[in-house]
Design an enzyme around this catalytic site. Structure first.
Site, PDB file in Angstrom:
ATOM      1  N   ASP A  11       0.791  -1.231   0.000  1.00 13.46           N
ATOM      2  CA  ASP A  11       0.000   0.000   0.000  1.00 13.46           C
ATOM      3  C   ASP A  11       0.822   1.280   0.000  1.00 13.46           C
ATOM      4  O   ASP A  11       0.300   2.358   0.295  1.00 13.46           O
ATOM      5  CB  ASP A  11      -0.983  -0.009   1.171  1.00 13.46           C
ATOM      6  CG  ASP A  11      -2.254  -0.787   0.828  1.00 13.46           C
ATOM      7  OD1 ASP A  11      -2.564  -0.909  -0.378  1.00 13.46           O
ATOM      8  OD2 ASP A  11      -2.921  -1.275   1.747  1.00 13.46           O
ATOM      9  N   ASP A  55      -6.981  -4.535  -4.511  1.00 11.72           N
ATOM     10  CA  ASP A  55      -6.700  -3.155  -4.084  1.00 11.72           C
ATOM     11  C   ASP A  55      -5.402  -2.623  -4.682  1.00 11.72           C
ATOM     12  O   ASP A  55      -5.229  -1.426  -4.887  1.00 11.72           O
ATOM     13  CB  ASP A  55      -6.567  -3.049  -2.556  1.00 11.72           C
ATOM     14  CG  ASP A  55      -7.447  -3.999  -1.781  1.00 11.72           C
ATOM     15  OD1 ASP A  55      -7.769  -5.076  -2.304  1.00 11.72           O
ATOM     16  OD2 ASP A  55      -7.790  -3.663  -0.640  1.00 11.72           O
TER      17      ASP A  55
HETATM   18  N1  GLY Z   1      -7.257  -1.500   0.822  1.00 14.38           N
HETATM   19  C1  GLY Z   1      -8.027  -2.005   1.904  1.00 14.38           C
HETATM   20  C2  GLY Z   1      -9.443  -1.632   1.831  1.00 14.38           C
HETATM   21  O1  GLY Z   1      -9.953  -1.232   0.802  1.00 14.38           O
HETATM   22  O2  GLY Z   1     -10.104  -1.719   2.853  1.00 14.38           O
END
Ligand code: GLY
Length: 371
Positions: free
Chosen positions: A90, A151
């Site tokens: 992330d 994601d």
């Molecule tokens: N990237 C984690 C979520 O969307 O909760």
């Protein structure tokens, strides 16, 4: 459709941010509890969104206090970037709306280096056997060496930026290799995507889908579909590869066609009866910004108008039914769901819903987003 409400929504949102520069201040919010944004700390994957809101706000208004606060928050994330052990895939969510936004705004050299360090970390997570970027790390999720998640499509613009910035195509190669794996191993015939795919980290062979934050391996977690439709639109924007355009369009059609009248989905489009008691406004806000992005990439014509109008309709639903202007709430958008299966943060305002709501409104006024 009369679109005067867009100016009204933008003005009210900018007003709230003006107040929040002092009221929220030096915090890294994730969710709002009791009307007040929490401080989840700089390590958490959402730490870039409040600074990102501040950068968007600064660009829209010229407010320098917002810029100074965004830079202080970015500096506060240095110990996370340099500490290494807590960071994972992330890093795009964290350093695109902070350091890269900062560098693109005023050419700051330190910010540029932070962005390149984050991109190098992301590229270093690539598993060549399976051609995917590994999700999370052992600290967040044990035994996840072979996991990739939908994601991550939203982290890839960091790699495209790094290739442009350095003139070195390696970062872009990693982004496209990962995207191709998502096309071949995640994408379903109806345009939807599972949250997690598990691969054998040694051989790279796909093992199975995993439900993750969605209901199950065969379900369609609402925010995951939003990450996909926006992420593949970005992939098309950065590469011109029409396979990514088709994936973004298909994911958009899946998302749009499953929306209820107020345009905010249940947390998982395929959640069964009895588990459809939570909505996710953050999925709606992210999808709206993604649909407007997609529309901006298309030549003039009915397709362009279609995706824009769908994005606008979602924003209108959020504005009419989910936005808070009471003065008792720091967040703009209510009723998000972070992790329904784990029972975590259900029916709360979430910082990235506010981010994507603002980003989408500003795109309608001709500004660019930060992803
Ligand atoms: N990237 C984690 C979520 O969307 O909760």
């Amino acid at each position: 459709m009369d679109e005067r409400w867009i100016d009204e929504a933008l003005e009210k949102t900018l007003d709230k941010i003006r107040t929040n520069v002092d009221a929220v201040g030096f915090r890294y919010p994730h969710v709002s509890l009791g009307g007040r944004y929490n401080d989840q700390g700089p390590e958490f994957w959402t730490s870039g969104f409040w600074p990102g809101i501040l950068w968007l706000y600064h660009t829209a208004t010229g407010d320098d206090a917002a810029k100074m606060l965004a830079i202080r928050l970015e500096e506060g994330m240095d110990r996370v970037l340099d500490g290494f052990v807590t960071i994972h895939h992330d890093v795009g969510f964290m350093w695109l709306p902070t350091s890269v936004a900062h560098y693109l705004s005023d050419g700051d050299g330190t910010a540029r280096v932070r962005g390149l360090k984050a991109a190098s970390h992301l590229a270093g997570r690539f598993n060549p056997a399976g051609r995917f970027i590994r999700a999370w790390n052992d600290k967040v999720q044990a035994n996840s060496q072979g996991w990739a998640i939908i994601d991550c499509m939203m982290n890839l613009p960091l790699l495209y930026w790094a290739s442009r910035e350095t003139g070195d195509p390696r970062f872009r190669h990693v982004a496209t290799a990962h995207s191709d794996t998502v096309l071949s191993s995640f994408r379903r015939g109806d345009g939807s995507f599972p949250h997690i795919v598990s691969f054998d980290p040694e051989t790279g062979v796909k093992i199975c889908n995993i439900g993750g934050q969605g209901y199950g391996p065969n379900s369609a977690w609402a925010r995951g579909q939003a990450w996909a439709l926006y992420g593949f639109a970005i992939g098309y924007r950065e590469t011109g590869d029409v396979r990514y355009l088709e994936a973004s369009k298909d994911a958009s059609h899946f998302f749009i066609s499953h929306l209820p009248e107020r345009k905010v989905p249940v947390w998982d489009f395929r959640a069964p009866e009895g588990k459809r008691d939570a909505e996710d406004s953050s999925a709606a806000a992210c999808a709206a910004s993604g649909l407007i992005e997609l529309s901006r990439l298309l030549p003039d014509g009915p397709d362009k108008e279609f995706y824009r109008s769908q994005g606008v309709a979602i924003l209108k639903g959020l504005y009419d039914y989910y936005a808070d202007w009471s003065g008792d709430q720091q967040a703009v958008i209510l009723h998000g769901t972070v992790h329904y299966p784990a029972g975590r943060n259900i029916d709360v305002p979430i910082i990235y819903a506010d981010y994507f709501f603002l980003e989408a409104l500003l795109k309608l006024k001709g500004m660019k987003g930060l992803f």
